[in-house]
Design a protein around this motif. Structure first.
Motif, PDB file in Angstrom:
ATOM      1  N   ASP A 235      12.028  79.684  77.211  1.00  0.00           N
ATOM      2  CA  ASP A 235      12.101  79.033  75.915  1.00  0.00           C
ATOM      3  C   ASP A 235      13.317  79.548  75.163  1.00  0.00           C
ATOM      4  O   ASP A 235      13.990  80.463  75.615  1.00  0.00           O
ATOM      5  CB  ASP A 235      10.821  79.220  75.099  1.00  0.00           C
ATOM      6  N   GLY A 236      13.605  78.937  74.032  1.00  0.00           N
ATOM      7  CA  GLY A 236      14.736  79.406  73.249  1.00  0.00           C
ATOM      8  C   GLY A 236      15.087  78.488  72.095  1.00  0.00           C
ATOM      9  O   GLY A 236      14.622  77.362  71.998  1.00  0.00           O
ATOM     10  N   ILE A 237      15.924  79.012  71.241  1.00  0.00           N
ATOM     11  CA  ILE A 237      16.479  78.264  70.112  1.00  0.00           C
ATOM     12  C   ILE A 237      17.874  77.816  70.525  1.00  0.00           C
ATOM     13  O   ILE A 237      18.587  78.548  71.217  1.00  0.00           O
ATOM     14  CB  ILE A 237      16.534  79.165  68.866  1.00  0.00           C
ATOM     15  N   TRP A 238      18.271  76.614  70.116  1.00  0.00           N
ATOM     16  CA  TRP A 238      19.581  76.108  70.481  1.00  0.00           C
ATOM     17  C   TRP A 238      20.276  75.466  69.288  1.00  0.00           C
ATOM     18  O   TRP A 238      19.641  75.042  68.329  1.00  0.00           O
ATOM     19  CB  TRP A 238      19.496  75.139  71.653  1.00  0.00           C
ATOM     20  N   LEU A 239      21.611  75.429  69.355  1.00  0.00           N
ATOM     21  CA  LEU A 239      22.458  74.804  68.343  1.00  0.00           C
ATOM     22  C   LEU A 239      23.483  73.960  69.081  1.00  0.00           C
ATOM     23  O   LEU A 239      24.189  74.465  69.954  1.00  0.00           O
ATOM     24  CB  LEU A 239      23.155  75.877  67.507  1.00  0.00           C
ATOM     25  N   ASN A 240      23.525  72.656  68.749  1.00  0.00           N
ATOM     26  CA  ASN A 240      24.397  71.709  69.446  1.00  0.00           C
ATOM     27  C   ASN A 240      25.185  70.855  68.487  1.00  0.00           C
ATOM     28  O   ASN A 240      24.709  70.524  67.394  1.00  0.00           O
ATOM     29  CB  ASN A 240      23.573  70.730  70.291  1.00  0.00           C
ATOM     30  N   GLY A 241      26.359  70.446  68.920  1.00  0.00           N
ATOM     31  CA  GLY A 241      27.077  69.338  68.315  1.00  0.00           C
ATOM     32  C   GLY A 241      26.720  68.103  69.111  1.00  0.00           C
ATOM     33  O   GLY A 241      26.689  68.143  70.354  1.00  0.00           O
ATOM     34  N   VAL A 242      26.409  66.997  68.429  1.00  0.00           N
ATOM     35  CA  VAL A 242      25.974  65.771  69.101  1.00  0.00           C
ATOM     36  C   VAL A 242      26.875  64.625  68.656  1.00  0.00           C
ATOM     37  O   VAL A 242      27.056  64.408  67.456  1.00  0.00           O
ATOM     38  CB  VAL A 242      24.498  65.438  68.762  1.00  0.00           C
ATOM     39  N   ALA A 243      27.438  63.918  69.622  1.00  0.00           N
ATOM     40  CA  ALA A 243      28.263  62.738  69.325  1.00  0.00           C
ATOM     41  C   ALA A 243      27.531  61.502  69.819  1.00  0.00           C
ATOM     42  O   ALA A 243      26.875  61.533  70.865  1.00  0.00           O
ATOM     43  CB  ALA A 243      29.618  62.860  70.011  1.00  0.00           C
ATOM     44  N   SER A 244      27.625  60.421  69.055  1.00  0.00           N
ATOM     45  CA  SER A 244      27.021  59.163  69.476  1.00  0.00           C
ATOM     46  C   SER A 244      28.031  58.031  69.289  1.00  0.00           C
ATOM     47  O   SER A 244      28.753  57.984  68.297  1.00  0.00           O
ATOM     48  CB  SER A 244      25.733  58.882  68.700  1.00  0.00           C
ATOM     49  N   VAL A 245      28.064  57.160  70.290  1.00  0.00           N
ATOM     50  CA  VAL A 245      28.958  56.005  70.275  1.00  0.00           C
ATOM     51  C   VAL A 245      28.084  54.763  70.400  1.00  0.00           C
ATOM     52  O   VAL A 245      27.322  54.637  71.369  1.00  0.00           O
ATOM     53  CB  VAL A 245      29.958  56.064  71.453  1.00  0.00           C
ATOM     54  N   PRO A 246      28.158  53.844  69.434  1.00  0.00           N
ATOM     55  CA  PRO A 246      27.343  52.626  69.524  1.00  0.00           C
ATOM     56  C   PRO A 246      27.779  51.752  70.706  1.00  0.00           C
ATOM     57  O   PRO A 246      28.966  51.476  70.874  1.00  0.00           O
ATOM     58  CB  PRO A 246      27.603  51.912  68.203  1.00  0.00           C
ATOM     59  N   LEU A 247      26.808  51.349  71.515  1.00  0.00           N
ATOM     60  CA  LEU A 247      27.056  50.405  72.605  1.00  0.00           C
ATOM     61  C   LEU A 247      26.701  48.991  72.182  1.00  0.00           C
ATOM     62  O   LEU A 247      27.234  48.024  72.727  1.00  0.00           O
ATOM     63  CB  LEU A 247      26.251  50.798  73.843  1.00  0.00           C
ATOM     64  N   SER A 248      25.766  48.870  71.250  1.00  0.00           N
ATOM     65  CA  SER A 248      25.324  47.598  70.667  1.00  0.00           C
ATOM     66  C   SER A 248      24.701  47.949  69.323  1.00  0.00           C
ATOM     67  O   SER A 248      24.639  49.126  68.964  1.00  0.00           O
ATOM     68  CB  SER A 248      24.314  46.917  71.597  1.00  0.00           C
ATOM     69  N   PRO A 249      24.221  46.977  68.572  1.00  0.00           N
ATOM     70  CA  PRO A 249      23.606  47.326  67.285  1.00  0.00           C
ATOM     71  C   PRO A 249      22.399  48.273  67.392  1.00  0.00           C
ATOM     72  O   PRO A 249      22.087  48.973  66.446  1.00  0.00           O
ATOM     73  CB  PRO A 249      23.183  45.974  66.720  1.00  0.00           C
ATOM     74  N   ARG A 250      21.742  48.342  68.554  1.00  0.00           N
ATOM     75  CA  ARG A 250      20.550  49.187  68.673  1.00  0.00           C
ATOM     76  C   ARG A 250      20.670  50.312  69.688  1.00  0.00           C
ATOM     77  O   ARG A 250      19.848  51.225  69.698  1.00  0.00           O
ATOM     78  CB  ARG A 250      19.346  48.320  69.013  1.00  0.00           C
ATOM     79  N   PHE A 251      21.667  50.280  70.575  1.00  0.00           N
ATOM     80  CA  PHE A 251      21.833  51.308  71.612  1.00  0.00           C
ATOM     81  C   PHE A 251      23.029  52.194  71.312  1.00  0.00           C
ATOM     82  O   PHE A 251      24.086  51.710  70.925  1.00  0.00           O
ATOM     83  CB  PHE A 251      22.040  50.671  72.997  1.00  0.00           C
ATOM     84  N   ASP A 252      22.852  53.520  71.530  1.00  0.00           N
ATOM     85  CA  ASP A 252      23.923  54.507  71.385  1.00  0.00           C
ATOM     86  C   ASP A 252      24.051  55.307  72.674  1.00  0.00           C
ATOM     87  O   ASP A 252      23.046  55.638  73.312  1.00  0.00           O
ATOM     88  CB  ASP A 252      23.617  55.524  70.275  1.00  0.00           C
ATOM     89  N   LEU A 253      25.273  55.626  73.037  1.00  0.00           N
ATOM     90  CA  LEU A 253      25.551  56.603  74.074  1.00  0.00           C
ATOM     91  C   LEU A 253      25.636  57.954  73.378  1.00  0.00           C
ATOM     92  O   LEU A 253      26.313  58.091  72.359  1.00  0.00           O
ATOM     93  CB  LEU A 253      26.872  56.276  74.769  1.00  0.00           C
TER      94      LEU A 253
END
Length: 163
Positions: free
Chosen positions: A94-112
């Motif tokens: 187990d553990g605690i984590w810290l992330n940077g998250v990027a999202s790119v829209p593929l359509s109005p409802r889907f993100d990469l």
């Protein structure tokens, strides 16, 4: 994590949800979100089911082509078995984590989705992942991701709620 500890963690999260809801009203216009879900985790030939929960903040960028967020979370990978010379041994990760998250829209409802960051627990070190997000509505997103840590591979299914 033992069953009493797991119950205590679940109660702590449940206790924080009303506080988060009250904070959401005070932070109107900010892009905070809470999320959590289940995971299938593998270390070598051993696998276990686990869970995770996290708090995120979407950075206020003036672009429709890219979203950037910071997430702080807790991950419980489950109980694994390892064969040792003296017999079978169980261990948990187990553990605690810290992330940077990027999202790119593929359509109005889907993100990469892509992520990179650090884990500060039993599998400490670099972690990275990728997946897809599906907006159920403006407040809820369902995410499926593959996450790699130093020793652990995870398939995660998460639901997040945007304040």
């Amino acid at each position: 994590m033992t069953r009493p500890t797991l119950c205590a963690a679940a109660l702590a999260v449940a206790a924080l949800l009303p506080v988060a809801g009250a904070s959401a009203a005070a932070l109107e216009g900010e892009q905070f979100y809470l999320g959590g879900g289940v995971s299938d985790n593998e270390i070598g030939a051993s696998d276990a089911g686990g869970f995770q929960f996290f708090l995120g903040y979407e950075l206020p960028l003036d672009t429709d082509a890219l979203g950037v967020a910071v997430e702080l979370g807790y991950w419980e990978a489950g109980d694994f078995d390892r064969q040792t010379p003296s017999g079978r041994r169980s261990f948990d990760v187990d553990g605690i984590w810290l992330n940077g998250v990027a999202s790119v829209p593929l359509s109005p409802r889907f993100d990469l989705i892509g992520r990179v960051g650090l884990d500060f627990g039993d599998d400490s070190g670099l972690m990275a992942g990728a997946g897809l997000g599906f907006d159920l509505d403006p407040s809820f997103q369902l995410r499926g991701e593959v996450i790699e840590r130093d020793d652990t591979e995870s398939l995660q299914l998460n639901l997040l709620y945007r304040f």
